[in-house]
Design a protein around this motif. Structure first.
Motif, PDB file in Angstrom:
ATOM      1  N   PRO A   1       0.831  -1.212   0.000  1.00 56.56           N
ATOM      2  CA  PRO A   1       0.000   0.000   0.000  1.00 56.56           C
ATOM      3  C   PRO A   1       0.863   1.258   0.000  1.00 56.56           C
ATOM      4  CG  PRO A   1      -0.816  -1.590   1.607  1.00 56.56           C
ATOM      5  CD  PRO A   1       0.504  -2.114   1.125  1.00 56.56           C
ATOM      6  N   PRO A   2       0.414   2.310  -0.664  1.00 57.79           N
ATOM      7  CA  PRO A   2       1.173   3.557  -0.650  1.00 57.79           C
ATOM      8  C   PRO A   2       1.179   4.155   0.755  1.00 57.79           C
ATOM      9  CG  PRO A   2      -0.979   3.910  -1.642  1.00 57.79           C
ATOM     10  CD  PRO A   2      -0.843   2.436  -1.426  1.00 57.79           C
ATOM     11  N   ALA A   3       2.268   4.842   1.084  1.00 60.01           N
ATOM     12  CA  ALA A   3       2.364   5.477   2.393  1.00 60.01           C
ATOM     13  C   ALA A   3       1.507   6.742   2.430  1.00 60.01           C
ATOM     14  CB  ALA A   3       3.815   5.808   2.712  1.00 60.01           C
ATOM     15  N   TYR A   4       1.067   7.101   3.624  1.00 60.84           N
ATOM     16  CA  TYR A   4       0.366   8.348   3.836  1.00 60.84           C
ATOM     17  C   TYR A   4       1.242   9.501   3.347  1.00 60.84           C
ATOM     18  CZ  TYR A   4      -3.848   9.851   6.319  1.00 60.84           C
ATOM     19  OH  TYR A   4      -5.104  10.298   6.636  1.00 60.84           O
ATOM     20  N   PRO A   5       0.659  10.525   2.729  1.00 63.10           N
ATOM     21  CA  PRO A   5      -0.744  10.927   2.707  1.00 63.10           C
ATOM     22  C   PRO A   5      -1.597  10.276   1.624  1.00 63.10           C
ATOM     23  CG  PRO A   5       0.566  12.630   1.687  1.00 63.10           C
ATOM     24  CD  PRO A   5       1.530  11.597   2.201  1.00 63.10           C
TER      25      PRO A   5
END
Length: 305
Positions: A27-31
């Motif tokens: 999954p992509p990191a925040y934000p």
């Protein structure tokens, strides 16, 4: 190719590109937030204008087409900048056919090419995000590091509200440079990591660290430059280059995840050294990180036999 479409942009690209699997493999990191096929975040343009975005796929793996819902007015130049940023983040200009040709010659990798067909390597939106995240990743599980990144973004990053939806952007170098150590510790950072993050942000602000200049260097030269800053060793520099500057020729052979994957798939579970990983990867050429990433994802997704 970019077209205005009722407040949206369409971005076409060459396949293969599996939008959903790319965003689920890691999954992509925040934000960035990915939910129900929609990716959202705010980005800051060169002008300082902040733009909240939603992205979804309208195409196929072999004929990718992204629809970008832009929740503010953009002029043509700003639209091109948004397109360029997302093209970078999704590596839409990186042709997977080249590493796939290498993988075809290896029985192990051929299997994972099929399993993960169209997955692009995990990257960050900007080199600065890649460098700071690499520091936060040090000696932590991905889950714990992602929690730390989220806390940093929510406490110190700019935010926009559109209707009932909240969009964040990553904290700027200026924000992190001016933050106190206590501010950063409140984001779950240790005192050492807080000092490293603050120091690196200051170096970016005063020009002693020019991340754009790294793009002009070889990967080995860029590693040495980054190692000149406190808190950045070889592993951190290599992760920052691979994820923040898309230097896919880099291979962090001391990464425990990479070693475990290589051990499992090539050495029947026997612990391996960095030298053994490096020798194995010699034939991967300029696609070392891409192929290592496929091994990492496969090791996480496939049940232990």
């Amino acid at each position: 190719m970019t077209m205005h479409l009722h407040g949206s942009l369409l971005i076409e690209a060459e396949g293969p590109f599996n939008y959903d699997l790319t965003l689920k493999a890691t999954p992509p990191a925040y934000p960035f937030v990915y939910f129900n096929g929609v990716l959202k975040r705010a980005i800051t343009l060169n002008s300082g204008k902040r733009v909240p975005l939603r992205v979804k796929s309208l195409g196929t793996v072999d004929k990718p087409l992204l629809k970008v819902e832009v929740l503010t007015e953009l002029n043509p130049q700003e639209a091109e900048e948004v397109k360029s940023s997302l093209t970078w983040f999704f590596s839409l200009d990186y042709d997977l056919k080249a590493p796939y040709r290498v993988m075809e010659g290896d029985e192990v990798l051929r299997r994972f090419k099929g399993l993960l067909y169209g997955v692009k390597p995990w990257v960050t939106l900007t080199p600065f995000e890649g460098l700071i995240n690499a520091v936060l990743f040090q000696q932590l599980s991905l889950r714990v590091a992602f929690s730390m990144i989220r806390s940093l973004v929510e406490r110190l990053g700019p935010k926009l509200t559109v209707g009932s939806c909240l969009f964040y952007d990553y904290p700027s170098p200026e924000t992190l440079a001016s933050a106190s150590i206590e501010d950063l510790k409140s984001c779950k950072l240790s005192r050492n990591k807080a000092a490293y993050v603050k120091g690196l942000a200051r170096s970016v602000m005063d020009g002693s660290l020019n991340l754009n200049e790294l793009k002009k260097m070889s990967s080995s030269e860029a590693v040495e430059v980054l190692k000149g800053f406190k808190g950045v060793g070889t592993w951190t520099a290599e992760i920052a280059l691979a994820t923040g500057l898309r230097r896919f020729d880099v291979l962090p052979v001391d990464d425990l995840g990479v070693r475990r994957a290589v051990s499992r798939f090539y050495f029947k579970g026997r612990p391996v050294t960095g030298l053994e990983v490096r020798r194995l990867a010699e034939k991967w050429g300029e696609h070392k990180w891409t192929i290592a990433y496929y091994l990492l994802v496969a090791n996480e997704r496939l049940p232990t036999e």
